[in-house]
Design a protein around this motif. Sequence first.
Motif, PDB file in Angstrom:
ATOM      1  N   CYS B  98       0.835  -1.207   0.000  1.00 60.64           N
ATOM      2  CA  CYS B  98       0.000   0.000   0.000  1.00 60.64           C
ATOM      3  C   CYS B  98       0.874   1.264   0.000  1.00 60.64           C
ATOM      4  CB  CYS B  98      -0.892   0.004   1.234  1.00 60.64           C
ATOM      5  SG  CYS B  98      -1.873   1.486   1.402  1.00 60.64           S
ATOM      6  N   PRO B  99       0.783   2.095  -1.024  1.00 60.25           N
ATOM      7  CA  PRO B  99       1.668   3.267  -1.072  1.00 60.25           C
ATOM      8  C   PRO B  99       1.470   4.259   0.077  1.00 60.25           C
ATOM      9  CG  PRO B  99       0.764   2.818  -3.226  1.00 60.25           C
ATOM     10  CD  PRO B  99       0.033   1.939  -2.270  1.00 60.25           C
ATOM     11  N   PRO B 100       0.228   4.628   0.432  1.00 66.48           N
ATOM     12  CA  PRO B 100       0.119   5.558   1.549  1.00 66.48           C
ATOM     13  C   PRO B 100       0.056   4.860   2.912  1.00 66.48           C
ATOM     14  CG  PRO B 100      -1.993   5.387   0.468  1.00 66.48           C
ATOM     15  CD  PRO B 100      -1.080   4.442  -0.229  1.00 66.48           C
ATOM     16  N   GLN B 101       0.206   3.547   2.921  1.00 70.39           N
ATOM     17  CA  GLN B 101       0.228   2.768   4.165  1.00 70.39           C
ATOM     18  C   GLN B 101      -1.051   3.001   4.979  1.00 70.39           C
ATOM     19  OE1 GLN B 101       3.146   0.663   5.391  1.00 70.39           O
ATOM     20  NE2 GLN B 101       3.097   0.624   3.183  1.00 70.39           N
ATOM     21  N   CYS B 102      -2.190   2.751   4.334  1.00 68.91           N
ATOM     22  CA  CYS B 102      -3.443   3.006   5.024  1.00 68.91           C
ATOM     23  C   CYS B 102      -4.109   1.722   5.471  1.00 68.91           C
ATOM     24  CB  CYS B 102      -4.388   3.813   4.137  1.00 68.91           C
ATOM     25  SG  CYS B 102      -5.023   2.923   2.732  1.00 68.91           S
ATOM     26  N   ILE B 103      -3.405   0.586   5.373  1.00 69.36           N
ATOM     27  CA  ILE B 103      -3.990  -0.693   5.778  1.00 69.36           C
ATOM     28  C   ILE B 103      -3.310  -1.174   7.059  1.00 69.36           C
ATOM     29  CG2 ILE B 103      -4.415  -3.084   5.106  1.00 69.36           C
ATOM     30  CD1 ILE B 103      -4.382  -2.242   2.225  1.00 69.36           C
ATOM     31  N   TRP B 104      -4.117  -1.493   8.027  1.00 66.64           N
ATOM     32  CA  TRP B 104      -3.616  -2.048   9.287  1.00 66.64           C
ATOM     33  C   TRP B 104      -4.223  -3.436   9.446  1.00 66.64           C
ATOM     34  CZ3 TRP B 104      -4.385   3.102   8.643  1.00 66.64           C
ATOM     35  CH2 TRP B 104      -3.450   3.998   9.197  1.00 66.64           C
ATOM     36  N   ILE B 105      -3.415  -4.434   9.699  1.00 61.75           N
ATOM     37  CA  ILE B 105      -3.941  -5.793   9.855  1.00 61.75           C
ATOM     38  C   ILE B 105      -3.472  -6.367  11.191  1.00 61.75           C
ATOM     39  CG2 ILE B 105      -4.075  -8.109   8.867  1.00 61.75           C
ATOM     40  CD1 ILE B 105      -3.179  -6.903   6.218  1.00 61.75           C
ATOM     41  N   VAL B 106      -4.438  -6.944  11.920  1.00 64.68           N
ATOM     42  CA  VAL B 106      -4.082  -7.673  13.139  1.00 64.68           C
ATOM     43  C   VAL B 106      -4.190  -9.150  12.812  1.00 64.68           C
ATOM     44  CG1 VAL B 106      -4.525  -7.963  15.581  1.00 64.68           C
ATOM     45  CG2 VAL B 106      -5.140  -5.825  14.451  1.00 64.68           C
ATOM     46  N   ARG B 107      -3.081  -9.849  12.896  1.00 71.82           N
ATOM     47  CA  ARG B 107      -3.100 -11.267  12.569  1.00 71.82           C
ATOM     48  C   ARG B 107      -3.566 -12.062  13.788  1.00 71.82           C
ATOM     49  NH1 ARG B 107       2.454 -13.435  10.484  1.00 71.82           N
ATOM     50  NH2 ARG B 107       2.945 -13.147  12.681  1.00 71.82           N
ATOM     51  N   SER B 108      -4.306 -13.132  13.534  1.00 70.03           N
ATOM     52  CA  SER B 108      -4.797 -13.955  14.655  1.00 70.03           C
ATOM     53  C   SER B 108      -3.726 -14.923  15.105  1.00 70.03           C
ATOM     54  CB  SER B 108      -6.015 -14.770  14.230  1.00 70.03           C
ATOM     55  OG  SER B 108      -7.002 -13.918  13.753  1.00 70.03           O
ATOM     56  N   ASN B 109      -3.735 -15.187  16.369  1.00 72.08           N
ATOM     57  CA  ASN B 109      -2.876 -16.229  16.900  1.00 72.08           C
ATOM     58  C   ASN B 109      -3.732 -17.307  17.530  1.00 72.08           C
ATOM     59  OD1 ASN B 109      -0.367 -15.134  16.222  1.00 72.08           O
ATOM     60  ND2 ASN B 109      -0.487 -13.735  17.971  1.00 72.08           N
ATOM     61  N   ASP B 110      -3.286 -18.521  17.354  1.00 79.27           N
ATOM     62  CA  ASP B 110      -3.988 -19.626  17.981  1.00 79.27           C
ATOM     63  C   ASP B 110      -3.852 -19.498  19.492  1.00 79.27           C
ATOM     64  OD1 ASP B 110      -4.465 -22.342  19.045  1.00 79.27           O
ATOM     65  OD2 ASP B 110      -4.781 -22.759  16.907  1.00 79.27           O
ATOM     66  N   PRO B 111      -4.962 -19.499  20.218  1.00 76.22           N
ATOM     67  CA  PRO B 111      -4.872 -19.281  21.669  1.00 76.22           C
ATOM     68  C   PRO B 111      -4.076 -20.377  22.376  1.00 76.22           C
ATOM     69  CG  PRO B 111      -7.106 -19.869  21.011  1.00 76.22           C
ATOM     70  CD  PRO B 111      -6.349 -19.642  19.761  1.00 76.22           C
ATOM     71  N   ASN B 112      -4.051 -21.590  21.804  1.00 82.58           N
ATOM     72  CA  ASN B 112      -3.370 -22.687  22.492  1.00 82.58           C
ATOM     73  C   ASN B 112      -1.874 -22.690  22.203  1.00 82.58           C
ATOM     74  OD1 ASN B 112      -5.869 -23.523  23.419  1.00 82.58           O
ATOM     75  ND2 ASN B 112      -6.227 -24.697  21.538  1.00 82.58           N
ATOM     76  N   THR B 113      -1.554 -22.632  20.905  1.00 81.65           N
ATOM     77  CA  THR B 113      -0.148 -22.779  20.549  1.00 81.65           C
ATOM     78  C   THR B 113       0.578 -21.442  20.439  1.00 81.65           C
ATOM     79  OG1 THR B 113      -0.748 -22.739  18.237  1.00 81.65           O
ATOM     80  CG2 THR B 113      -0.570 -24.906  19.272  1.00 81.65           C
TER      81      THR B 113
END
Lengths: 581, 205, 210
Positions: B98-113
């Motif tokens: 993204c050129p203007p860096q307007c995307i924010w993503i929170v990646r999911s983590n497996d709660p167990n591992t």
Amino acid sequence: MATAINTSTTDLVTRFPNFVTLDARTGYTGFIVKKENLVEVATAVRDEFGFDLLTAATAVDYIAENKMEMVYHAYKTTGGAGLIFKVQVERVDPIELPSLINIWPGVDFQEREAWDLYGIKFTGHPDLRRILMWEGFEGHPLRKDWKEPFFEEETKPFKSRWPDGQHTFAENKNPFRDNLNFPKDFDPEKYVVTGEDDLYMSLDRDSRKDEAGNMKTDHIVVNMGPHHPSTHGVLRVAVQLDGETIIGLKPVMGYLHRNHDKIGERNTYLQIIPYTDRLDYFNSMSNNFGYVTTVEKLMKIPVAERAEYIRVIMAELTRVQNHLIFIGMLMNDLGAMYTPSLYAFEERELILDIFEAISGARMMCNYFRFGGVVRDIPDDVLQKLKDLVFERLPAKTDEMERFLNENEVLVARLKGIHVLNADDAIKYSVTGPVLRAAGVPYDLRRADPYSIYDRFDFDVAVRHNGDMMDNYLIRFDEIRQSLRILEQALKQIPGGPINSQKPAYQVRVPAGEAYGRVESPKGELGFYIISNGKPNPYRYHVRPASFVNLTAVESMCIGSKIADFVALLAMLDIVMGELDR
Amino acid sequence: MYGNGILKGLSVTLKRFLDTYTEDISWMLRGKKRYNSDEGIRHRSSKDTKGIFTIQYPEEQLIVPEEMRYIPFLVYDEGADGKKEVLCTSCGICAKVCPPQCIWIVRSNDPNTGRPVPVPTDFYIDMDICMNCGFCAEYCPFDAIKMDHDFEIASYGRSVYNLEKLLKPTSYYAKIRPENYAREEEDRKAKEAAKAAKSAAAAAA
Amino acid sequence: MENEKLSLPNYNIPEDLENAVVITTLDRLYNWGRRSSVWPLMFGLACCAIEMIAAQTARYDMARFGMEVMRPTPRQADMMLVSGTVTKKMLPAIIRLYNQMPEPKYVVAMGACASSGGPFKEGYNVVAGIDKFLPVDVYIPGCPPTPQALIAGMIKLQEKIDRQSIKTVRWYNKEKVDGNYVPMPILGPDLIDVRRNAEYKAAAATKEGA
């Protein structure tokens, strides 16, 4: 396409063995001149070697080597490859270099820009003020050690976006403590703005002494802009008037300075493409073209055959629509409100429909990629395009001519006004239609052919009087020639892939420098890019046509009437996005 | 004669003026609708357009080409029980490109591992920064983010879209970009077939 | 809902007068008058200005909404259409224009740059959205918004006007209300927002070695 040093330029070392050396860094070309002898060498470059057109002058900050470099690109108006010479100076304040303004007056604004953004003082420059930022601004923003208030990271992509990207407003971070350099114990309430004084001093406010005993009139200074209906955006002009006659004039710009160079140095090579759309926002396709060809020069990759044709088609369509708008806007400024520009906008809308169908957006096309273009032209759109080029646009150009060309009022307003002769035009580094209207047949598509322009049969439009009328008529000539190119391109367009490369969002660009230039509708649009092998360019500079063409405005309109000046601005066809970047 | 040029020019405007009527009347005589009909809008945007050029938005709308891009949205497949199966794997390529860096993503983590799982927990796009360049859609390897045609998104406040607001069903995507959708489906099926053939060959061997 | 309430005068016309008398509320009359003649300030900043011009031309024709009268002077304008990147250098001029506009006045941020700084947000000469200084009524995302999107935004503004009441709009309040007059920022070492003077002072005082 890649410009090697031709035989005549290698003479520069032979000619000045003591103070000129070849630039031996990998990927670099040109010569390095000693600072003390810069003026001498530059004079020889112009007079002995015949490089009469200095197109680009730009600074580079080599912070690791503790050096500042000034790079000059000189060309011959008869065509051919250019000559690059550089001068290096220690990066210790005050950084001083001799000004070349007496050799090429066209370097005026570019030297001021280098002073503004890099803090290089040019000794001998008569009017060295800040040009894009305001007087009193702290620091020189393009230096590598200068940071913005909202500075996030050195290069994109920013790490805060992924994988744990909680949305934040960058402006909510305290902008005061991090990077802002205020003088110690700065008190905003006691701050006195002094920025404008230098501008008005430079206008020379001495009232004229009248020895003959005529009535002495006071001179007044009028500020046109930055909000003014006729300045084509946010240009401001401080004009000194004697009655209605202009006796002094200084353009003031920077009201749309969007830090294109600084942001470009943070972007990856790919990310710059949509930003170039917003340079000259009438002609996003030609901007893309210039940037992409420059990077391709650096990357040394071929362009797919079909894509070359598509690129030429797009660039020429852009030229047609730009010149149509030019005509409409010129009429607007002359007082023929609306009707001509409404007619022009109608054709423009149809061309924009094509852009939208191909690239996805009307204005900001973002269509070119390294090695080709992003997607093919669908068949139905190609048919629509052919209909437009073969039938409608020629007819409508004729209609426009019938509509306006013989109009007595228009002729009276244009004929013989603001004559720019060929010598002055070259002196002031003017390029594009304005230069050609002055009688210099210098068109990059012929003089230094890029892409596949050498395959097409077309004439370089040229007129000889250099007045407003010729500037107006040459736009019609150019539309005709563009339509000629379009017809050939549309007939010859081959099938095949549209990109020579695999789509990739990270491109590898080998270290080196490249200066690429294209004939945009406004003139020579140059890109100067230095790569150090990283994903982001080390230096990214745009040499805009409007910006340099405006250098000539001061000498052109002194002695003419203020009402004609409005038309002159339209004639130069400036666009603020490109002028201020 | 002085004034000839002006008269000549005025003849052009007069012709344009009369064209509006001849054009409207000829459509009327042919018994066709020039306004508020697809055919009429198409004709008004073609090379033969004459007379009235106006598309009376909002009563009628321009017919946008398939490639038209406005703002991005995320595609989800409608699951059997109405569950939204988000195609996004939160690989982060769109955020990187993204050129203007307007995307924010929170990646999911497996709660167990504690290992990352290929689903985004949240996804923000600041629509007031987005420059509509279309890079995210172009370089997404999963065809999970696409450019929308909907431009009527003016609002009374800043528009920061989150995952909920960004999601739109595949059927919507197929509706606005039928050709792209068909092409991508074909590619996907071909890939799956190749994969199946490969695994079948591996099983046979 | 609110709109409906404003429009209904809560008074029934006697049957015999039904065809002769039309009654409305003052609010409705006032809003109708304003929404049908929103004159924009002729004010183009950047790329978006070109789409704004395109919206005025034959194909989109904003005149259908009573918005074609582009006034070059702020004193005759009702709406400021901030169309493009607001730079720090330009900001004092914009604020001055806004302060000169007579009330009622509206501000529409057209495009990403005017709404938030857009793609140029990180730049050293770019203001991160005109809403840091002016009260923005409608934000139109898009870079640039197509003419139709602009018109959609204008319709949104008309809807907003429809919902306003003469009793509550800020410009008829006796008390000094934020947003009617915006103090002029100063172009100092950087853009100085005079409303935050104390913060600047504190920042400058704690700055080490500056």
